[in-house]
Design an enzyme around this catalytic site. Structure first.
Site, mmCIF file in Angstrom:
data_model
loop_
_atom_site.group_PDB
_atom_site.id
_atom_site.type_symbol
_atom_site.label_atom_id
_atom_site.label_comp_id
_atom_site.label_asym_id
_atom_site.label_seq_id
_atom_site.Cartn_x
_atom_site.Cartn_y
_atom_site.Cartn_z
ATOM 1 N N GLY A 186 0.785 -1.240 0.000
ATOM 2 C CA GLY A 186 0.000 0.000 0.000
ATOM 3 C C GLY A 186 0.809 1.278 0.000
ATOM 4 N N ASP B 114 7.335 -3.913 9.724
ATOM 5 C CA ASP B 114 5.962 -4.378 9.520
ATOM 6 C C ASP B 114 5.780 -5.717 10.209
ATOM 7 O OD1 ASP B 114 3.441 -5.331 8.183
ATOM 8 O OD2 ASP B 114 3.764 -3.529 6.997
ATOM 9 N N ASP C 88 5.812 -6.384 15.611
ATOM 10 C CA ASP C 88 4.458 -5.937 15.949
ATOM 11 C C ASP C 88 4.632 -4.645 16.747
ATOM 12 O OD1 ASP C 88 2.029 -5.367 17.066
ATOM 13 O OD2 ASP C 88 1.539 -7.448 17.569
ATOM 14 N N ASN D 277 2.926 4.898 9.562
ATOM 15 C CA ASN D 277 1.940 4.569 8.537
ATOM 16 C C ASN D 277 1.112 3.346 8.912
ATOM 17 O OD1 ASN D 277 0.987 4.577 5.628
ATOM 18 N ND2 ASN D 277 2.019 2.597 5.710
ATOM 19 N N TYR E 107 -7.915 -0.453 8.876
ATOM 20 C CA TYR E 107 -9.183 0.119 8.420
ATOM 21 C C TYR E 107 -10.277 -0.911 8.643
ATOM 22 C CZ TYR E 107 -12.761 2.356 5.648
ATOM 23 O OH TYR E 107 -13.936 2.958 5.260
ATOM 24 N N SER F 200 -6.469 10.384 8.486
ATOM 25 C CA SER F 200 -7.441 10.150 7.414
ATOM 26 C C SER F 200 -8.399 11.333 7.302
ATOM 27 C CB SER F 200 -8.242 8.891 7.746
ATOM 28 O OG SER F 200 -9.437 8.851 6.992
ATOM 29 N N TYR G 229 -12.373 4.154 14.203
ATOM 30 C CA TYR G 229 -11.298 4.567 13.281
ATOM 31 C C TYR G 229 -11.092 6.083 13.339
ATOM 32 C CZ TYR G 229 -8.953 5.126 8.686
ATOM 33 O OH TYR G 229 -8.093 5.449 7.658
ATOM 34 N N LYS H 278 -7.863 8.171 14.557
ATOM 35 C CA LYS H 278 -7.150 9.034 13.601
ATOM 36 C C LYS H 278 -7.145 10.496 14.065
ATOM 37 C CE LYS H 278 -5.719 6.224 10.313
ATOM 38 N NZ LYS H 278 -4.282 5.890 10.243
ATOM 39 N N LEU I 198 -9.498 8.912 0.098
ATOM 40 C CA LEU I 198 -9.578 7.572 -0.482
ATOM 41 C C LEU I 198 -8.396 7.341 -1.393
ATOM 42 C CD1 LEU I 198 -13.279 7.165 -1.492
ATOM 43 C CD2 LEU I 198 -11.967 5.720 0.063
#
Ligand SMILES: NC(=O)c1ccc[n+]([C@@H]2O[C@H](COP(=O)([O-])OP(=O)(O)OC[C@H]3O[C@@H](n4cnc5c(N)ncnc54)[C@H](O)[C@@H]3O)[C@@H](O)[C@H]2O)c1
Length: 253
Positions: free
Chosen positions: A22, A42, A66, A93, A97, A145, A158, A162, A190
């Protein structure tokens, strides 16, 4: 005479979290193009991202962690210290979602969202900050977001998490500016990250939001990556505590 453009992040170390896929992958590539060495952290296998960065000629370190777990974050930081001494740029990052009507939202879902979004931010920033202070330079860039401005349904957990990022950057910026460290957020619209697990409801939201944008297309990861690179550059050192909205100009009614 036209020479090769000097790369603004030559010799810097950028840690990009949640970069297996992503947006994170695009951030790694863009920062590498600016000359930075890249650390990818990650919970999932990030070897594809690492390969993409290597193809650009950049040095890369991949760490499986983690980032909600203090021990994993501590081990990650020890590895970075041993390899490259510290971190100049952190791109937070990591995210989750999930859509759920509030009446169905469980306490477990609520806690997990706050954990992945905010606990990981707390732990990672705590880990990198000492090395930024030592260097007299730091860039902390956190991904939020644009749903925080929109009042979207099914996203209470969410959006709450955020929004927490925005509070975090405003407050921390005021503490660390004196050390040459800036702290900013990006509210992302988006984005065409082409996740294999894109939920059907997301497609509905996509159709609902696109016509309300001034620019009638979804963000591309590269659109966000350009803003990340801009904030990371030494020349952006006067911009801090801010939230930059990158969403094609969604109309807010
Ligand atoms: N894609 C969009 O439309 C969009 C819109 C607004 C905001 N954003 C934000 O941008 C960021 C990236 O978005 P994306 O769509 O590329 O996300 P994504 O879900 O595709 O990727 C998130 C990454 O985080 C990793 N991750 C999750 N939990 C982790 C943990 N505990 N420890 C370490 N890694 C973990 C995942 O393995 C994954 O690689 C997120 O913060 C997201 O909320 C995305």
């Amino acid at each position: 005479m036209q020479g090769r453009r000097e790369r603004g992040l030559q010799g810097r170390v950028s840690l990009v979290t949640g970069a297996a896929i992503g947006n994170g992958r695009a951030f790694c590539e863009r920062l590498a193009e600016e000359g930075s060495r890249i650390v990818i952290a990650d919970i999932a296998d990030a070897s594809d991202t690492a390969e993409a960065v290597r193809r650009l000629g950049a040095e890369v370190l991949t760490i499986r962690a983690d980032l909600t777990k203090p021990d994993d974050v501590a081990t990650m930081m020890e590895t970075i210290r041993a390899q490259w001494g510290g971190v100049d740029i952190l791109v937070h990052n990591v995210g989750l979602y999930e859509e759920e009507p509030f009446e169905l939202l469980s306490f477990e879902q609520w806690k997990r969202m706050l954990e992945i979004t905010l606990n990981s931010l707390f732990l990672t920033v705590k880990a990198v900050l000492p090395s930024m202070k030592e260097r007299g330079f730091g860039r902390i860039i956190a991904l939020s977001s644009d749903t925080v401005w929109l009042g979207m349904p099914y996203l209470v957990h969410y959006v709450t998490a955020k929004m927490g990022i925005i509070g975090f950057v405003r407050s921390l910026a005021a503490e660390v500016g004196r050390y040459g460290i800036t702290v900013n957020a990006i509210t992302v619209g988006l984005t065409a990250t082409q996740r294999p697990d894109a939920a059907p409801l997301s497609q509905t939201i996509l159709q609902h939001i696109l016509p309300t944008q001034a620019v009638h297309r979804a963000d591309e990861p590269e659109d966000i990556a350009n803003v990340v690179a801009f904030l990371a550059l030494p020349e952006s050192g006067i911009i801090t505590g801010q939230t930059i909205n990158v969403d094609g100009g969604v109309a807010r009614h």
